[in-house]
Design a protein around this motif. Structure first.
Motif, PDB file in Angstrom:
ATOM      1  N   LEU A  15       0.764  -1.277  -0.105  1.00  0.00           N
ATOM      2  CA  LEU A  15       0.007  -0.017   0.074  1.00  0.00           C
ATOM      3  C   LEU A  15       0.895   1.148   0.106  1.00  0.00           C
ATOM      4  O   LEU A  15       1.489   1.387   0.949  1.00  0.00           O
ATOM      5  CB  LEU A  15      -0.891   0.007   1.115  1.00  0.00           C
ATOM      6  CG  LEU A  15      -1.744   1.199   1.350  1.00  0.00           C
ATOM      7  CD1 LEU A  15      -2.824   1.362   0.370  1.00  0.00           C
ATOM      8  CD2 LEU A  15      -2.396   1.178   2.686  1.00  0.00           C
ATOM      9  N   VAL A  16       0.934   1.978  -1.063  1.00  0.00           N
ATOM     10  CA  VAL A  16       1.639   3.203  -0.944  1.00  0.00           C
ATOM     11  C   VAL A  16       0.758   4.270  -0.352  1.00  0.00           C
ATOM     12  O   VAL A  16      -0.226   4.664  -1.102  1.00  0.00           O
ATOM     13  CB  VAL A  16       1.860   3.668  -2.880  1.00  0.00           C
ATOM     14  CG1 VAL A  16       2.596   4.925  -2.662  1.00  0.00           C
ATOM     15  CG2 VAL A  16       2.596   2.560  -3.196  1.00  0.00           C
ATOM     16  N   ALA A  17       1.157   4.717   0.626  1.00  0.00           N
ATOM     17  CA  ALA A  17       0.689   5.829   1.516  1.00  0.00           C
ATOM     18  C   ALA A  17       1.322   6.207   2.757  1.00  0.00           C
ATOM     19  O   ALA A  17       2.334   5.623   3.150  1.00  0.00           O
ATOM     20  CB  ALA A  17      -0.996   4.887   2.153  1.00  0.00           C
ATOM     21  N   ASP A  18       0.831   7.396   3.207  1.00  0.00           N
ATOM     22  CA  ASP A  18       1.359   7.909   4.160  1.00  0.00           C
ATOM     23  C   ASP A  18       0.986   7.039   5.494  1.00  0.00           C
ATOM     24  O   ASP A  18      -0.186   7.128   5.755  1.00  0.00           O
ATOM     25  CB  ASP A  18       0.929   9.663   4.539  1.00  0.00           C
ATOM     26  CG  ASP A  18       1.637  10.052   5.798  1.00  0.00           C
ATOM     27  OD1 ASP A  18       2.409   9.289   6.439  1.00  0.00           O
ATOM     28  OD2 ASP A  18       1.623  11.460   5.567  1.00  0.00           O
ATOM     29  N   LEU A  19       1.777   6.666   6.220  1.00  0.00           N
ATOM     30  CA  LEU A  19       1.689   5.667   7.371  1.00  0.00           C
ATOM     31  C   LEU A  19       0.951   6.419   8.237  1.00  0.00           C
ATOM     32  O   LEU A  19      -0.051   5.990   9.050  1.00  0.00           O
ATOM     33  CB  LEU A  19       2.978   5.151   7.856  1.00  0.00           C
ATOM     34  CG  LEU A  19       3.953   5.915   8.681  1.00  0.00           C
ATOM     35  CD1 LEU A  19       3.714   5.827  10.378  1.00  0.00           C
ATOM     36  CD2 LEU A  19       5.222   5.561   8.207  1.00  0.00           C
ATOM     37  N   PHE A  20       0.988   7.807   8.542  1.00  0.00           N
ATOM     38  CA  PHE A  20       0.311   8.307   9.671  1.00  0.00           C
ATOM     39  C   PHE A  20      -1.164   8.607   9.243  1.00  0.00           C
ATOM     40  O   PHE A  20      -1.990   9.035  10.120  1.00  0.00           O
ATOM     41  CB  PHE A  20       0.856   9.996   9.824  1.00  0.00           C
ATOM     42  CG  PHE A  20       2.279   9.753  10.260  1.00  0.00           C
ATOM     43  CD1 PHE A  20       2.604   9.369  11.647  1.00  0.00           C
ATOM     44  CD2 PHE A  20       3.592   9.930   9.678  1.00  0.00           C
ATOM     45  CE1 PHE A  20       3.641   9.391  12.281  1.00  0.00           C
ATOM     46  CE2 PHE A  20       4.654   9.583  10.274  1.00  0.00           C
ATOM     47  CZ  PHE A  20       4.777   9.319  11.576  1.00  0.00           C
TER      48      PHE A  20
END
Lengths: 253, 307
Positions: free
Chosen positions: B292-297
């Protein structure tokens, strides 16, 4: 107190490892080589002990091919005083086993009589994690492995060790073998003037015969292969999709 | 011939999972005797339940209680006569002890064995798992540590006899001072079914709580990359990789971890790997089953909420 630090010439940790086509090992011809990173930490710790006035002399020793003198010069440039090279093979692909290395180092210890031997906890090529423990056994000395803190108080070394559940502190009688872990210190870079000065520092050349040690391996390599590769899976677009895949497709949550 | 299997005992408790996996690895080599060193009768009794153990040898002496290498290695050597193989799980404890015992026996140690081919031949990873080498030992006795992630645990339905062995420990070389072991209700990292790990991308020690929260939601152990440990975000005993622990859980969730070779060496045998990282070029995606390419926050709080 004299401190002895064994250093190993290994493939640089940034280099991508390639298995030789004949399966005999990893290709080391024309590959960038460096000092084993754990040994760098050991050299740094020894130099710090000298700077604190606890150590009087830092002697570095390397066992392997002639080219290991470059590794020794690096240690001398960091601040070690003197080096010993034990040329045990002419072939860069021959790895001298920890047991043979420990026997050679035991010979060096008998000649040099250090009060402390600082080793890296493992070499990043064979990943054996054995030389320090074996040397300690052969000498009948105390051992403290995987050190993240070292304090020398008289004839005792207080060592904090990295163990599976956290940290363990032990007190070992000197002389002792201490193997070092990553968090003990951050090794310094050698300055250009020190690199120049290191060229003039003494480097003695020896052979295994000087110590009466047979370095023939006990383990023969049957084959070396690349590990089974793992294929990239799929990209998911959202957390919802991820959770659904983990539940329904993989069945792991 | 028989196998002497050195058991890990932590603070009086048998490390059952590690010993049970090491037992599975070596039981084809001969009758297995488990050596429990230290005063814990409970640990010896627990070892006796492991399926495939012919007997348990209990060296009941306080000199062995903290796993000191000098005393434990000497004990192994005193018992070595009847054994063709001396083995243990590849833990910090046995990596400290077995090479010392091997040198006293004038044999090589074979570390981190991932497969037993025959009585003399073993597979082990080298170069941080970038190559797998098969080695054949010419030594009279084989001393080996076993990488637990490669073997299934033996069942605990057995009932082997516990035999006391006399022990003469010389404790003059080293003294135990203290253990600082973080108490945790979470599963142990190397035996957990699910591991959630955080990397440099987590950004701070306080934000690492997010990783812990996700782990707790999943009933998972918490891991960390070396970068996260070096940056002080997580304690070193959480480190997964070449210089840390090797894990092979059913599910491994890598959050904010780029996937350096040395980290992959510690987790690439996991059954299912999930990677959450905002950099779509991160090498971790090359080994992840689900990326999943996403901002972990954003992603991690959402995942905690929706699980």
């Amino acid at each position: 107190m004299k401190v002895l630090v064994p250093v190993k010439r290994v493939i640089d940790y940034n280099v991508k490892v390639r298995v030789k086509a004949d399966g005999s090992g990893v290709d080391l011809a024309n590959v960038k080589m460096s000092m084993n990173p754990f040994d760098e930490i050991a050299v740094e710790e020894a130099i710090r002990l000298k700077e604190k006035g606890i150590a009087t002399e830092v002697v570095v020793v390397s066992i392997g091919v002639k080219q290991a003198q470059e590794t020794l010069r690096t240690a001398l440039a960091m601040g070690a005083d003197r080096a010993i090279l034990i040329e045990a093979t002419a072939d860069v692909h021959t790895d001298i086993e920890p047991l043979a290395v420990a026997k050679l180092l035991a010979g060096v210890v008998k000649e040099e009589a250090p009060g402390l031997v600082l080793c890296g906890k493992q070499a990043i090529d064979n990943d054996m994690n054995a030389t320090g423990q074996m040397l300690s056994a052969l000498l009948g000395w105390s051992q403290a492995t995987f050190a993240s803190e070292l304090a020398i108080e008289g004839d005792t070394a207080k060592v904090t060790r990295e163990v599976d559940g956290g940290l363990q502190t032990i007190a070992v009688k000197m002389p002792a073998i201490v193997t070092v872990d990553l968090r003990l210190n951050e090794p310094r870079y050698a300055s250009l003037p020190n690199i120049m000065k290191a060229k003039a520092k003494p480097l003695a050349a020896k052979t295994p015969a000087d110590y009466g040690v047979d370095v023939a391996p006990r383990l023969s390599v049957v084959k070396t292969v690349e590990p089974a590769g793992r294929k990239a899976g799929v990209k998911v677009g959202s957390i919802d999709e991820l959770i659904a895949k983990l539940k329904d497709e993989a069945g792991v949550i | 011939m028989a196998v002497l299997l050195l058991a890990d005992v932590n603070d009086g408790a048998l490390a059952t999972d590690a010993v049970a996996k090491a037992l599975s690895a070596v039981k084809g080599l001969g009758e297995v005797h488990i050596l429990v060193a230290g005063t814990s009768a409970a640990a010896a009794a627990e070892a006796a339940k492991l399926d495939g153990a012919a007997k348990v040898l209990h060296a009941d002496d306080a000199a062995y209680d903290h796993g000191m290498a000098e005393a434990t290695a000497a004990l192994i050597v005193s018992l070595a006569g009847g054994y063709s193989h001396i083995a243990a799980a590849a833990t910090a404890f046995s990596k400290n002890v077995l090479p010392r015992a091997a040198a006293l026996l004038d044999v090589m140690v074979i570390s981190d064995v991932t497969a037993v081919v025959d009585a003399d031949t073993f597979e082990r990873p080298i170069y941080a798992g970038n190559a797998i080498q098969t080695v054949k030992s010419s030594d009279a006795k084989k001393v080996l540590t076993v990488r637990t992630a490669s073997f299934n645990a033996a069942a605990t339905s057995g009932s082997a006899a516990v035999e006391k062995v006399s022990a003469t420990a010389d404790a003059s070389l080293s003294k135990w001072v203290e253990d600082k072991v973080a108490a945790s209700d979470r599963p142990e990292l190397t035996s957990a079914g699910i591991v959630v790990s955080g990397g440099r991308g987590v950004g701070s020690q306080s934000d690492f709580a997010l990783i812990e929260k996700l782990a707790d939601k999943l009933g998972a152990a918490v891991g960390a990359s070396r970068a996260a440990v070096d940056s002080g975000y997580a304690p070193n005993d959480w480190q997964v990789g070449q210089t840390g622990k090797v894990v092979a859980p059913t599910l491994y969730v890598a959050v904010g971890i780029s996937g350096a070779i040395q980290h992959l060496a510690g987790m690439k045998d996991s059954k299912v790997i999930v990677a959450i990282n905002k950099d779509e070029e991160a090498p971790i995606f090359q080994v992840a089953d689900y990326g999943l390419v996403a901002d972990l926050f954003n992603a991690v709080p959402e995942m905690i909420e929706k699980l």
